[in-house]
Design a protein around this motif. Sequence first.
Motif, PDB file in Angstrom:
ATOM      1  N   LEU A  13      36.887  40.823  47.789  1.00 57.26           N
ATOM      2  CA  LEU A  13      37.747  40.482  46.453  1.00 57.26           C
ATOM      3  C   LEU A  13      36.495  40.489  45.318  1.00 57.26           C
ATOM      4  O   LEU A  13      36.919  40.768  44.308  1.00 57.26           O
ATOM      5  CB  LEU A  13      38.294  38.966  46.534  1.00 57.26           C
ATOM      6  N   ASP A  14      35.185  40.203  45.462  1.00 57.20           N
ATOM      7  CA  ASP A  14      34.321  39.991  44.776  1.00 57.20           C
ATOM      8  C   ASP A  14      33.832  41.619  44.396  1.00 57.20           C
ATOM      9  O   ASP A  14      33.436  41.779  43.286  1.00 57.20           O
ATOM     10  CB  ASP A  14      33.041  39.109  45.128  1.00 57.20           C
ATOM     11  N   LEU A  15      33.566  42.217  45.358  1.00 54.27           N
ATOM     12  CA  LEU A  15      33.442  43.636  45.146  1.00 54.27           C
ATOM     13  C   LEU A  15      34.460  44.544  44.410  1.00 54.27           C
ATOM     14  O   LEU A  15      33.797  45.527  43.742  1.00 54.27           O
ATOM     15  CB  LEU A  15      33.278  44.320  46.556  1.00 54.27           C
ATOM     16  N   PHE A  16      35.649  44.097  44.398  1.00 56.00           N
ATOM     17  CA  PHE A  16      36.471  44.946  43.681  1.00 56.00           C
ATOM     18  C   PHE A  16      37.251  44.057  42.668  1.00 56.00           C
ATOM     19  O   PHE A  16      38.404  43.532  43.065  1.00 56.00           O
ATOM     20  CB  PHE A  16      37.669  45.677  44.514  1.00 56.00           C
ATOM     21  N   PRO A  17      36.779  43.928  41.421  1.00 56.07           N
ATOM     22  CA  PRO A  17      37.684  42.935  40.256  1.00 56.07           C
ATOM     23  C   PRO A  17      38.690  43.269  39.880  1.00 56.07           C
ATOM     24  O   PRO A  17      39.019  44.655  40.046  1.00 56.07           O
ATOM     25  CB  PRO A  17      36.279  42.777  39.271  1.00 56.07           C
TER      26      PRO A  17
END
Length: 265
Positions: A170-174
Amino acid sequence: RSPAAHVPPVSPHAPAAALIISAYAAHMWEMYGLRSWLSPFLTAVLQERAARANSLAASLTALSVLLGAPSTALAGWISDRLGRAVTAAALLCASAACSLVFGWLYGGPLWLLLAVGALYSLVVTADSPVFSTALAEVSPRERLGRLMAWQTLAGYLLATAAPPAFGLVLDLFPGPRGWAAAFSSLGLVALVGAGFMIYLHRREQKGRPALKAGSPTNPAPRQTGNFGRDPSCPPTCTPLKSSQVREHQESHAGDHPDRRKNAGD
């Protein structure tokens, strides 16, 4: 005696047990990843559509967990008729499809998201008892406790790892893409589990030790016990063949008290 004499023989059911445990671990990854992040996801979806997004999301998450109760009973009933491997593989494929679609519904029609979410909740939990039953059916009695322990260990290790892995994706793809990618990561692992069960079904079709619908593997007459062994025989005994059992029964048929009495008359 040499040390090799004390090494227990490898069970012919060991590959089947390993496949079931691996598929169960993939199932746990998907189920606990969903349960951990469903409420935050619904909160993000509802925050611009409902006044009390947090409480509504929590209620919907609790309802989704509740939906799993009847689905497990139905899945068990189906597996008794179609087979454990086929049922588990079908449910893993269905839940994986929901995982791959669910995250992309962020920002879409709310009714569609809730409908897919309800189906997702039903199928992601349904196969839990199927795995436990399948493992019990393929496991020798003297190793059942150890194999069930390995199943629990493997399952909860992946269940523990799934929520932080979901958050990392989830953090890698905002943005909305993050939800789609994170839920898809759950589905990809579930597909791996489905592959294990499909391979197990193919082993079953080839006649290798696997699991049949609704009955233990390697069934034997009642006189020989659950796994084809004489109950008085130690666990390392060679299972009796059906022909040997019949020959034994025929050779001792004249020893029955009633028959001796009739012969004397």
